[in-house]
Write a protein that holds these residues in place. Structure first.
Motif, short mmCIF file in Angstrom:
data_model
loop_
_atom_site.label_atom_id
_atom_site.label_comp_id
_atom_site.label_asym_id
_atom_site.label_seq_id
_atom_site.Cartn_x
_atom_site.Cartn_y
_atom_site.Cartn_z
N ALA A 202 6.51 22.81 12.70
CA ALA A 202 7.22 21.52 12.77
C ALA A 202 6.50 20.49 11.92
N SER A 203 7.28 19.57 11.37
CA SER A 203 6.69 18.45 10.64
C SER A 203 6.99 17.15 11.39
N ILE A 204 6.33 16.08 10.96
CA ILE A 204 6.57 14.79 11.62
C ILE A 204 8.01 14.33 11.43
N TRP A 205 8.70 14.84 10.42
CA TRP A 205 10.10 14.45 10.24
C TRP A 205 11.02 15.20 11.20
N ASN B 256 3.86 11.97 -3.21
CA ASN B 256 5.02 11.15 -3.53
C ASN B 256 4.96 9.83 -2.76
N GLU B 257 5.02 8.74 -3.49
CA GLU B 257 5.19 7.40 -2.91
C GLU B 257 4.23 7.11 -1.75
N PHE B 258 2.97 7.01 -2.11
CA PHE B 258 1.91 6.74 -1.13
C PHE B 258 2.24 5.56 -0.22
N SER B 259 2.69 4.45 -0.85
CA SER B 259 2.80 3.23 -0.04
C SER B 259 3.96 3.29 0.93
N VAL B 260 5.01 4.04 0.61
CA VAL B 260 6.16 4.09 1.52
C VAL B 260 5.76 4.80 2.82
N PHE B 261 5.15 5.98 2.69
CA PHE B 261 4.90 6.72 3.93
C PHE B 261 3.72 6.15 4.72
N THR B 262 2.83 5.42 4.05
CA THR B 262 1.75 4.79 4.83
C THR B 262 2.23 3.49 5.48
N LEU B 263 2.93 2.65 4.70
CA LEU B 263 3.39 1.38 5.28
C LEU B 263 4.44 1.62 6.38
N PHE B 264 5.43 2.44 6.06
CA PHE B 264 6.50 2.67 7.03
C PHE B 264 6.09 3.67 8.12
N GLY B 265 5.05 4.43 7.87
CA GLY B 265 4.59 5.35 8.90
C GLY B 265 3.64 4.72 9.90
N TYR B 266 2.87 3.70 9.41
CA TYR B 266 1.76 3.20 10.26
C TYR B 266 1.80 1.69 10.54
N ALA C 207 9.58 4.94 9.32
CA ALA C 207 9.46 6.35 8.91
C ALA C 207 8.47 7.04 9.84
N ALA C 208 8.40 8.36 9.74
CA ALA C 208 7.45 9.12 10.57
C ALA C 208 6.02 8.80 10.13
N PRO C 209 5.06 8.72 11.07
CA PRO C 209 5.21 8.91 12.52
C PRO C 209 5.64 7.65 13.27
N GLY C 210 5.83 6.52 12.58
CA GLY C 210 6.42 5.35 13.23
C GLY C 210 5.47 4.56 14.11
N ILE C 211 4.22 4.46 13.66
CA ILE C 211 3.19 3.69 14.39
C ILE C 211 3.20 2.24 13.88
N THR C 212 2.78 1.30 14.73
CA THR C 212 2.70 -0.10 14.30
C THR C 212 1.30 -0.60 14.60
N ASP C 213 0.40 -0.49 13.64
CA ASP C 213 -1.00 -0.80 13.94
C ASP C 213 -1.75 -1.07 12.62
N LYS D 85 -6.57 2.60 7.64
CA LYS D 85 -7.24 3.91 7.59
C LYS D 85 -6.38 4.90 6.80
N ALA D 86 -5.08 4.89 7.09
CA ALA D 86 -4.18 5.83 6.39
C ALA D 86 -4.25 5.61 4.88
N ILE D 87 -4.25 4.33 4.47
CA ILE D 87 -4.33 4.05 3.02
C ILE D 87 -5.58 4.72 2.43
N HIS D 88 -6.71 4.48 3.08
CA HIS D 88 -7.96 4.98 2.50
C HIS D 88 -8.04 6.51 2.55
N HIS D 89 -7.59 7.09 3.63
CA HIS D 89 -7.70 8.55 3.75
C HIS D 89 -6.73 9.25 2.80
N VAL D 90 -5.57 8.66 2.58
CA VAL D 90 -4.64 9.26 1.62
C VAL D 90 -5.22 9.13 0.21
N ASN D 91 -5.86 8.02 -0.08
CA ASN D 91 -6.52 7.90 -1.38
C ASN D 91 -7.59 8.99 -1.56
#
Ligand code: FCB
Length: 443
Positions: free
Chosen positions: A33-36, A166-176, A181-187, A193-199
């Protein structure tokens, strides 16, 4: 079509897709399974409760889709590998049938005379890794590097064009931060952290592919759009500036320039360890640009970073499902990238959504898409004439498919898909694109 002189023979003409949006077969041959998958089962996660369970059934119909690409005449196909098909739990045991699927696909693409462009990550993180914190967990960068190595070892003999994300900022901003977007966190902290770890994952991915694939040409795909204060109101200026960092700069600047932009630098500092910036800033071969239209930003106190999406000016032209059309912003973006990062550019996505339906004869006419593409192509030419080193253009998308927020309600394909029968019908825009490619290859 265009009367402009043909571009160089080496200019790459392609189409883009992504795994979760077209493959379907989410529970077949050992895929995890994926987060989507989770997101689609969350109430309110996706319009209409739509899911990617079947999507375009590309998993079974890929040969038909490759034949469509060959008929259109594209030289390149950008697709993504689904991490949970290869490593169902994100790490550990490799799922051979998952790799075998991409083997068949890659061989079929090559036999059709098309060059495969492989994207390692188009948002479908294995759910098992999200259960461990996902991108907010620093270990995720290492899990990604191990996954990249499995894929590079298996396909590096035939695939030479590699994309880390693909599109780092979309899945980090909308994910966290903004839960669209998945996973749909607001923090805030999870977002930083997600920005830095994806980098970090990007840098590790570049190194892994460079080591394992002789002659690899590596890039990453950034969505860059000008961020404009709504109504040009100075009260929205700071909101726009912070969104501009999160959207346009927090990945490109560290990856190309080796530092974070000013508003983010202090906030992200607690998550940065010695040596990290050098790990992130690894040489790549080109800049992948996805571009649709600019963003209008406004103050929104209800959002975690106090900015939100504003409205385009009331008199802005719109096409299809109502996205505003600003071709000049596309030209300007290409020139901004050229000035700021001094790198060749590949346009990895551009296109136009709509609600295209077949007419009584079964034909699908999409003049709005052709009008949009004609305008954007003219602006790409202008940017090239003004010094942008653009090496290729990939149209989003080959097929109507599962759209992240809007499910099957927003059709981006140049090939229509009937989601009941899964029948494919090339639209008028597919013929337009075929002509454009032919024209540009005339010498
Ligand atoms: C981009 C995504 C792609 C698709 C298009 C319309 O943001 O990369 O998957 O959804 O938008």
């Amino acid at each position: 079509m265009t009367d402009a002189a043909p571009l160089s023979r080496d200019f790459v003409w392609g189409v883009s897709t992504s795994a979760y949006q077209i493959e379907g077969a989410v529970a077949e041959d050992g895929r995890g399974a994926s987060i989507w998958d989770t997101r689609c089962r969350t109430r309110g996660g996706v319009w209409n409760g739509d899911t990617g369970d079947i999507a375009c059934d590309h998993y079974h119909r890929w040969a038909e889709d490759v034949a469509l690409m060959r008929d259109i005449g594209v030289g390149a196909y950008r697709f993504s590998v689904a991490w949970p098909r290869v490593l169902p739990r994100g790490r550990g045991a490799v799922n051979q049938p998952g790799l075998d699927f991409y083997d068949r696909l890659i061989d079929g693409v090559l036999e059709a005379g098309i060059e495969p462009w492989l994207c390692l990550y188009h948002w479908d993180l294995p759910q098992a890794l999200d259960d461990l914190g996902g991108w907010a967990n620093r270990d995720c960068a290492g899990w990604y590097a191990d996954y990249a190595a499995v894929v590079a070892r298996r396909f590096g003999d035939r695939v030479k064009r590699w994309i880390t994300f693909n599109e780092f900022s979309v899945f980090t901003l909308f994910g966290y931060a903004i839960p669209w977007a998945a996973p749909g966190i607001t923090d805030r902290a999870a977002h930083l952290k997600a920005i830095h770890h994806v980098n970090l994952a990007h840098g590790a991915g570049v190194d892994v592919v460079r080591d394992l694939v002789p002659g690899a040409s590596i890039g990453a795909v950034h969505n860059r759009q000008a961020v404009i204060p709504e109504h040009n109101d100075p009260a929205n200026a700071e909101a726009a500036a912070l969104l501009d960092e999160h959207w346009n700069l927090v990945f490109c600047d560290p990856q190309f320039l080796g530092h974070y932009p000013p508003r983010t630098a202090d906030a992200i500092e607690p998550h940065v360890q010695a040596g990290d910036m050098a790990r992130i800033c690894r040489p790549v071969d080109w800049f992948g640009l996805n571009h649709y239209g600019p963003i209008f930003a406004r103050v929104d106190e209800s959002r975690v970073w106090r900015y939100g999406w504003g409205d385009a000016p009331a008199d802005s032209p719109t096409y299809g499902v109502g996205w505003a059309v600003f071709p000049d912003a596309f030209r300007d973006e290409l020139l901004t990238i050229t000035r700021r990062y001094r790198t060749p550019i590949v346009i990895t996505e551009n296109g136009c959504g709509g609600s295209d339906t077949p007419d009584e004869n079964g034909a699908v006419n999409d003049p709005h898409r052709i009008a949009y593409l004609t305008l954007y192509h003219a602006k790409m030419r202008e940017a090239m004439a003004a010094g942008a080193d653009v090496r290729g253009y990939f149209l989003w998308s080959l097929l109507d498919n599962f759209e992240w927020g809007s499910g099957y309600g927003n059709r981006f394909g140049i090939v229509h898909v009937d989601f009941q029968t899964l029948k494919r019908t090339p639209k008028a825009s597919a013929r337009w694109y075929a002509d454009l490619i032919r024209h540009n290859q005339k010498f």
